[in-house]
Design an enzyme around this catalytic site. Structure first.
Site, short mmCIF file in Angstrom:
data_model
loop_
_atom_site.label_atom_id
_atom_site.label_comp_id
_atom_site.label_asym_id
_atom_site.label_seq_id
_atom_site.Cartn_x
_atom_site.Cartn_y
_atom_site.Cartn_z
N SER A 265 40.34 37.87 30.74
CA SER A 265 40.81 36.62 31.35
C SER A 265 39.63 35.88 31.96
O SER A 265 38.64 36.50 32.38
CB SER A 265 41.84 36.92 32.44
OG SER A 265 42.16 35.75 33.18
N TYR B 191 44.69 41.07 40.11
CA TYR B 191 44.59 40.69 38.70
C TYR B 191 43.13 40.40 38.33
O TYR B 191 42.64 40.85 37.29
CB TYR B 191 45.46 39.45 38.45
CG TYR B 191 45.40 38.93 37.04
CD1 TYR B 191 46.08 39.58 36.01
CD2 TYR B 191 44.68 37.77 36.72
CE1 TYR B 191 46.03 39.09 34.71
CE2 TYR B 191 44.63 37.28 35.43
CZ TYR B 191 45.31 37.95 34.42
OH TYR B 191 45.25 37.47 33.14
#
Length: 268
Positions: A143, A156
Site C-alpha cells: 500500500s 495498517y
C-alpha cells in the site's frame, strides 16, 4: 512473466473486490488454472459460477491465511492436485480504522497477521515448487500507506511497511538465488473497492479497479520491481528524505492526508 497463458495462478482474497478483478484478468489472458483462496465460501462459489469457462479451470479453497498450518497444508494440496503455482498474487488484506489508544488488541494482531505475516507464509509454502518451474512471479499487494503514515490507521501503515520491506528483500534474495522467480511489490493509494469507503485525500485520488489491475498486469509482464498508483506514491520516500520529517509531516497535514481516514466507514 510475459504471459499467463496456460499458467497456474493463485489469488488470496480472490472472491471479491480487487482479488476477483485479478482472477477475471487471469482468465481473460488464458490461464490454465486459477486458484482462489478466500474465507467467504458463498462469494467463491458465486465467482466460480460466474466466471466458469471451457479454457480455464477455477478452483476454490476456504483458507484463513492467519492459520499458518492450514496455509501450508492447503498449499501442498494445491501443488499435488494442480501443480506448481506460477503466478502468486498475495492480495488478501484488512484495514481497521481507529486511533491507536482505542485499538482493539486482537485487531492489532489480526492486521499484522493478514497484511504482513500471512503473505510470507503463503509465499514460503509455494516457493519450493515454484523453484522447479522455468518462469514464476510473486505479486505482493502492499500500500502507499507503507511509504508514509496516517492517523487512525497506524497499525495498517505498520503492517504495510513490513510487507514492503519483506517483499523488496525477497526480490533481491530471489534475484541472487532463483532468478527465474520475479517479485513485484504493489503500492496503491485507495482503490474504488469499498475497502476504503468514505476515505478522502487531495494528494491520493481514488483509483478505479480497472486502472489498478491494468497497472499490475503491465508490471508483471515488464517484471517491474514496484508498481505504484497514483504515480505520486513513487515520490514519497524521496520527498521525505529531501525535506526531512518535520516538513514532510507538515505536507501530509496541509494536503489533507492526515485526515484521509476521517470519513472511513469501518464496518468490522
Amino acid at each position: 512473466m510475459k504471459s499467463v497463458m496456460n499458467k497456474n495462478v493463485l489469488v488470496t482474497g480472490g472472491a471479491m473486490g480487487m482479488g476477483k478483478a485479478y482472477v477475471v484478468r487471469a482468465i481473460k489472458d488464458g490461464a490454465k488454472n486459477v486458484v482462489i483462496w478466500d474465507m467467504n465460501e458463498e462469494a467463491m462459489a458465486a465467482t466460480k459460477e460466474e466466471l466458469s469457462n471451457e479454457k480455464t479451470q477455477i478452483h476454490t479453497f476456504k483458507v484463513d491465511v492467519t492459520n499458518t498450518e492450514l496455509v501450508y497444508d492447503t498449499a501442498q494440496q494445491v501443488i499435488d492436485t494442480i501443480g506448481p503455482i506460477e503466478l502468486l498474487i498475495n492480495n488478501a488484506g484488512i484495514v481497521v480504522t481507529e486511533y491507536f489508544i482505542n485499538h482493539d488488541p486482537k485487531k492489532i494482531d489480526l492486521s499484522m497477521q493478514i497484511n504482513s505475516t500471512a503473505p510470507m507464509h503463503v509465499a514460503r509454502a509455494f516457493l519450493p515448487a515454484m523453484a522447479e518451474t522455468n518462469d514464476a512471479h510473486i505479486v505482493n499487494i502492499a500500500s502507499g500507506a507503507g511509504l508514509m503514515y496516517c492517523p487512525r490507521i497506524v497499525v495498517y501503515c505498520a503492517s504495510k511497511w513490513a510487507m514492503l520491506g519483506w517483499s523488496q528483500g525477497l526480490r533481491i534474495e530471489l534475484k541472487e538465488t532463483l532468478p527465474h522467480i520475479k517479485v513485484t511489490t504493489v503500492t496503491p493509494g485507495h482503490i474504488d473497492t469499498g475497502m476504503f469507503e468514505g476515505a478522502h485525500s487531495k494528494f491520493l485520488p481514488l483509483i478505479s479497479i480497472d486502472k489498478m489491475v491494468d497497472a499490475v498486469w503491465k508490471g508483471v509482464k515488464k517484471e517491474k520491481a514496484m508498481v505504484a498508483r497514483p504515480r505520486a506514491v513513487y515520490a514519497m520516500p524521496f520527498l521525505r528524505g529531501i525535506v526531512g520529517l518535520k516538513m514532510f509531516d507538515w505536507l501530509l497535514k496541509v494536503s489533507g492526508t492526515n485526515d484521509f481516514m476521517a470519513g472511513h466507514n469501518d464496518k468490522r
